[in-house]
Design a protein around this motif. Structure first.
Motif, mmCIF file in Angstrom:
data_model
loop_
_atom_site.group_PDB
_atom_site.id
_atom_site.type_symbol
_atom_site.label_atom_id
_atom_site.label_comp_id
_atom_site.label_asym_id
_atom_site.label_seq_id
_atom_site.Cartn_x
_atom_site.Cartn_y
_atom_site.Cartn_z
ATOM 1 N N ASP A 29 -9.951 4.745 -0.223
ATOM 2 C CA ASP A 29 -9.831 6.172 0.104
ATOM 3 C C ASP A 29 -11.238 6.702 0.299
ATOM 4 O O ASP A 29 -11.893 7.152 -0.648
ATOM 5 C CB ASP A 29 -9.100 6.903 -1.020
ATOM 6 N N LEU A 30 -11.727 6.679 1.522
ATOM 7 C CA LEU A 30 -13.126 6.982 1.785
ATOM 8 C C LEU A 30 -13.450 8.460 1.679
ATOM 9 O O LEU A 30 -14.577 8.828 1.368
ATOM 10 C CB LEU A 30 -13.518 6.462 3.179
ATOM 11 N N ASP A 31 -12.478 9.324 1.959
ATOM 12 C CA ASP A 31 -12.738 10.763 1.905
ATOM 13 C C ASP A 31 -12.060 11.452 0.725
ATOM 14 O O ASP A 31 -12.061 12.674 0.632
ATOM 15 C CB ASP A 31 -12.322 11.440 3.217
ATOM 16 N N MET B 131 -7.951 1.592 -6.370
ATOM 17 C CA MET B 131 -6.577 1.125 -6.489
ATOM 18 C C MET B 131 -6.566 -0.273 -7.098
ATOM 19 O O MET B 131 -7.416 -1.105 -6.767
ATOM 20 C CB MET B 131 -5.901 1.085 -5.119
ATOM 21 N N VAL B 132 -5.616 -0.522 -7.981
ATOM 22 C CA VAL B 132 -5.456 -1.847 -8.574
ATOM 23 C C VAL B 132 -4.392 -2.572 -7.766
ATOM 24 O O VAL B 132 -3.217 -2.184 -7.766
ATOM 25 C CB VAL B 132 -5.047 -1.746 -10.052
ATOM 26 N N GLN B 133 -4.793 -3.617 -7.048
ATOM 27 C CA GLN B 133 -3.909 -4.280 -6.088
ATOM 28 C C GLN B 133 -4.040 -5.789 -6.171
ATOM 29 O O GLN B 133 -5.076 -6.319 -6.605
ATOM 30 C CB GLN B 133 -4.252 -3.828 -4.655
ATOM 31 N N THR C 215 5.086 -4.679 -19.503
ATOM 32 C CA THR C 215 5.503 -4.993 -18.137
ATOM 33 C C THR C 215 4.386 -4.646 -17.176
ATOM 34 O O THR C 215 3.729 -3.621 -17.335
ATOM 35 C CB THR C 215 6.773 -4.203 -17.768
ATOM 36 N N ASN C 216 4.185 -5.517 -16.164
ATOM 37 C CA ASN C 216 3.092 -5.282 -15.223
ATOM 38 C C ASN C 216 1.813 -5.011 -16.009
ATOM 39 O O ASN C 216 1.178 -3.957 -15.898
ATOM 40 C CB ASN C 216 3.430 -4.103 -14.289
ATOM 41 N N VAL C 217 1.425 -5.986 -16.805
ATOM 42 C CA VAL C 217 0.400 -5.773 -17.816
ATOM 43 C C VAL C 217 -0.940 -5.342 -17.232
ATOM 44 O O VAL C 217 -1.717 -4.637 -17.886
ATOM 45 C CB VAL C 217 0.233 -7.026 -18.695
ATOM 46 N N ASN C 218 -1.247 -5.759 -16.002
ATOM 47 C CA ASN C 218 -2.521 -5.403 -15.376
ATOM 48 C C ASN C 218 -2.451 -4.112 -14.577
ATOM 49 O O ASN C 218 -3.408 -3.760 -13.882
ATOM 50 C CB ASN C 218 -3.007 -6.539 -14.476
ATOM 51 N N ALA C 219 -1.322 -3.411 -14.653
ATOM 52 C CA ALA C 219 -1.165 -2.101 -14.003
ATOM 53 C C ALA C 219 -1.362 -2.184 -12.496
ATOM 54 O O ALA C 219 -2.035 -1.343 -11.888
ATOM 55 C CB ALA C 219 -2.107 -1.067 -14.609
ATOM 56 N N ILE C 220 -0.757 -3.178 -11.860
ATOM 57 C CA ILE C 220 -0.845 -3.303 -10.411
ATOM 58 C C ILE C 220 -0.138 -2.105 -9.770
ATOM 59 O O ILE C 220 1.000 -1.795 -10.100
ATOM 60 C CB ILE C 220 -0.208 -4.626 -9.937
ATOM 61 N N THR D 68 0.828 -1.197 0.000
ATOM 62 C CA THR D 68 0.000 0.000 0.000
ATOM 63 C C THR D 68 0.864 1.249 0.000
ATOM 64 O O THR D 68 1.873 1.325 0.706
ATOM 65 C CB THR D 68 -0.933 0.012 1.231
ATOM 66 N N ASP D 69 0.449 2.231 -0.790
ATOM 67 C CA ASP D 69 1.125 3.531 -0.826
ATOM 68 C C ASP D 69 0.433 4.428 0.199
ATOM 69 O O ASP D 69 -0.384 5.277 -0.136
ATOM 70 C CB ASP D 69 1.045 4.126 -2.231
#
Length: 562
Positions: A302-304, A497-499, A476-481, A244-245
Motif C-alpha cells: 500500500d504505497l499511498d 500485510m502478512v501473506q 488457528t492460523n497461528v502466524n496471522a496470515i 489479496t484483499d
C-alpha cells in the motif's frame, strides 16, 4: 543465539542512523544517481555467499528456465531465518542460520531426513506455511512433477505429509503458490499455479495446465483434508499467485500473473473467492481490464496508505505497477498502470552497454535503508540466451525517494552482478535491523548480500531506526496470515500485510520489518484475520517485538550472541 522475551519496559535505547546523508538523482530514472540530491542512505550490500557457507546453484535444461526459488523461515525456534533453496536437476539444499547478531553471515548445510533423493530433485520453489497450527513451520515444495507438503518436525527435520493430508501432488509443472485462511476455517486454502502442460499435443504453445485450488474439506481434526481440489480454468501459464484483499472487503481474492509467451489469448487474472461457492473469475464486464504481459512475479504494498494495495508485476520489458483506478468501486477491480509516473518501469539494464529489454523475476517491496519509504527489489536475468533480451541484466534496487517515486541504486548498493537471478528473499539474516538479500541464480552460485549499512569514509554506519514485528493469532492460523499491521510514527503511517504467496517461486515467514527513520518510538495496531482491530501497542524503536491477539502488552525478543 537464545530465545527469550520480556515485557515492555521503559529503558533508554541507543538510536542508530539518525543522521541522514544525501545521495543522488538523475534525469534518466534508469541510470545510477549522481552524488547529491535525495535525503536517503544507499545500503552497501556485501556479497558473502561462499564465505557464509552457501554453495548452491539452480540448474537444468529448458524446463528449469523458470523457478529457482528460496524459502526463508525459522526451522529450529531460534527466530533466525533459515534457507531452503530449489536446485532444479540438482538436489534442493537446506541451510541453517548460524549468524551472530550484527556479524558476518554464516550458514551450515544440513541434510533433509525423511525425504528421498527423488523428492529433493526437480524442485522449482518453496513456501513456508503452518498448515496444522502446531509449533513447527511446514513447507510446500513446488516441483516439476509431484508437489510436496512437508510437515515440520523438531530440529529442522521434515516428513512428507501428502498421504496424511489426502493431497494429490499431481504431475504438473508447478511454479507458483499462495495460501490464505478463509472465513471460519482452521486450515488454509492453498492455490497452486501451473505452467505449460507438457503432456498436451502441440506443447508448449497454447497448452497451459490448469491451476489448482485446494480447500480443506474438514472443519475439525488435527490435520486438513485436501482430497477434493478444484481446477481453476481457464489457465494461462501462471508464474506467480497471491491472495489479496484488493477492495478492503475482508474477503481475499486470488490474483494470478501469467506468461503470455505460451498462451496467446491469455491475460492476468483475478478470481473471486466466497465461502461455500466455486471461485469465479472477474470479467471485463465487471471492470477487469485485460492485461497481457510476460508475467513472472507479484509484489503487493500500500504505497499511498489509502488501504488499497498496489501490485508490482515483473515481466520481460516493462515492470508494471497496478493501482486501482480512482473511478473504480468496491465491486469493480479496474486497474491502471502507474509504473512510468513512479519511475519504476525497470525496462532495460541500468548499467553497462546492453540496451535490450530486461527480464524480471522475483519482485519484493522492502525498506532496505530504514527511511520509512518502501524500496523495490527485482531479480533479473535472461531466460537463457534469448537474443532479443539483455544478456547482462543486473538485479534492480529501486529506492523510494520520499516523493512518491523510485530511483535505481543497484550498482551503488553493490548488487549489479553478471548473474541470472530467479527467486529471492529480502530478509534480516543477522538480527541487526538491516535487511539482507539472498538471490538464487541460474547456473551460478547463489548470491548472499549482507547489508552493511551506509558506507562512509570511516567505514559503515547503521541507517535509521527500525522495528521487526511477529504476530501470534492463537490456536488457528497461528502466524496471522491475512493480518494488516499499521505502524505510526509522528504523522507517518506505514502498513505491512502478512501473506504467503507472490514473489517468484519464493516465500517467507517470520518478522515483518519496518523502517522508522529518526523516530524513537512507534504505535502499532493490528487488524487480525477476521477483521478485529487490536488496541494500540506503544513500543521502542530498534527492537524485535511479538504481538499476541488478546494480550495487552508487546513482548520484546533480544537476540543473544551464540
Amino acid at each position: 543465539m537464545g530465545v527469550h522475551f520480556s515485557l515492555r519496559v521503559c529503558v533508554p535505547l541507543l538510536l542508530a542512523g539518525n543522521n541522514l546523508v544525501f545521495a543522488a538523482t538523475a534525469s534518466d530514472p534508469l541510470q545510477e544517481t549522481p552524488a547529491t540530491a535525495f535525503p536517503y542512505d544507499i545500503p552497501h550490500m556485501q556479497e558473502e555467499a561462499v564465505a557464509a557457507g552457501i554453495e548452491h546453484s539452480y540448474r537444468g535444461p529448458w524446463e528449469y528456465f523458470v523457478g529457482g526459488g528460496v524459502a526463508s523461515f525459522d526451522c529450529n525456534a531460534d527466530r533466525m531465518p533459515d534457507l531452503f533453496m530449489a536446485g532444479g536437476v540438482e538436489p534442493a539444499q537446506f541451510f541453517v542460520n548460524e549468524s551472530k547478531k550484527g556479524g558476518p553471515l554464516k550458514f551450515r548445510k544440513i541434510e533433509l531426513p525423511g525425504l528421498s533423493g527423488r523428492d529433493k530433485t526437480r524442485v522449482l520453489g518453496a513456501y513456508p506455511i503452518n498448515f496444522d497450527n502446531d509449533a513447527h513451520t511446514d513447507l510446500v515444495v513446488l516441483r516439476l512433477g509431484e508437489n510436496l507438503i512437508l510437515k515440520g518436525e523438531p530440529d529442522c527435520s521434515f516428513s512428507k505429509a501428502n498421504n496424511e493430508l489426502n493431497f494429490d501432488g499431481g504431475i504438473d509443472w508447478s511454479t507458483a503458490f499462495a495460501a490464505t485462511w478463509e472465513e471460519n476455517s482452521i486450515f488454509p486454502t492453498m492455490a497452486f499455479g501451473n505452467y505449460v502442460d507438457r503432456t498436451a499435443p502441440g506443447s508448449p504453445w497454447g497448452t497451459c495446465a490448469a491451476n489448482i485450488l485446494a480447500r480443506p474439506l474438514n472443519a475439525e481434526g488435527s490435520l486438513p483434508d485436501y482430497s477434493e481440489a478444484l481446477n481453476l480454468e481457464p489457465a494461462h501459464c501462471a508464474l506467480s499467485v497471491l491472495f489479496t484483499d484488493w477492495n478492503k472487503s475482508g474477503q481475499p481474492s486470488l490474483r494470478v500473473t501469467n506468461d503470455r509467451q505460451y498462451y496467446r489469448g491469455g491475460q492476468e487474472q483475478l478470481w473471486r473467492l466466497e465461502a461455500g461457492r466455486p471461485p469465479r473469475q472477474f470479467s471485463s464486464s465487471q471492470g477487469w481490464k485485460p492485461l497481457r504481459i510476460w508475467g513472472m512475479g507479484i509484489a503487493e504494498a500500500d504505497l499511498d496508505q489509502d488501504g488499497l494495495p498496489e501490485y508490482a508485476l515483473s515481466s520481460m520489458g516493462d515492470t508494471m505497477l497496478q493501482t486501482l483506478d480512482p473511478d473504480a468501486d468496491a465491486e469493480r477491480p479496474t486497474y491502471r498502470d502507474a509504473a512510468y509516473e513512479k519511475q519504476m518501469t525497470a525496462h532495460r539494464p541500468y548499467t553497462g552497454t546492453d540496451l535490450k529489454p530486461s527480464t524480471g523475476w522475483h519482485t519484493q517491496f522492502a525498506d532496505l535503508n530504514n527511511d520509512t519509504h518502501l524500496d523495490l527489489f527485482i531479480a533479473k536475468g535472461n531466460v537463457e540466451a534469448m537474443p532479443d533480451f539483455a544478456a547482462f541484466d543486473p538485479d534492480n534496487l529501486l529506492m523510494g525517494d520520499g516523493q512518491g517515486k523510485f530511483v535505481e541504486n543497484g550498482a551503488k548498493a553493490g548488487i549489479a552482478l553478471d548473474t541470472r537471478g530467479r527467486g529471492a528473499a529480502v530478509v534480516d539474516l543477522n538480527a541487526d535491523g538491516m535487511q539482507d538479500l539472498v538471490v538464487v541464480n541460474r547456473e551460478a552460485n547463489a548470491s548472499l548480500f549482507r547489508n552493511m549499512g551506509a558506507q562512509t569514509e570511516w567505514g559503515h554506519r547503521p541507517m535509521g531506526n527500525w522495528l521487526a514485528i511477529e504476530l501470534r493469532n492463537g490456536k488457528t492460523n497461528v502466524n496471522a496470515i491475512g493480518a494488516r499491521i499499521s505502524i505510526k510514527t509522528g504523522n507517518v503511517t506505514q502498513s505491512r500485510m502478512v501473506q504467503i504467496g507472490g514473489g517468484h517461486a519464493s516465500g517467507q515467514l517470520g518478522f515483518a520489518h519496518v523502517g522508522l527513520g529518526v523516530a524513537e518510538r512507534a504505535t502499532i495496531r493490528v487488524q487480525w484475520p477476521g477483521g478485529d482491530w487490536s488496541h494500540e501497542y506503544r513500543v521502542f524503536a530498534n527492537n524485535f517485538v511479538q504481538l499476541t491477539k488478546g494480550q495487552p502488552e508487546a513482548l520484546y525478543w533480544y537476540p543473544r550472541e551464540r
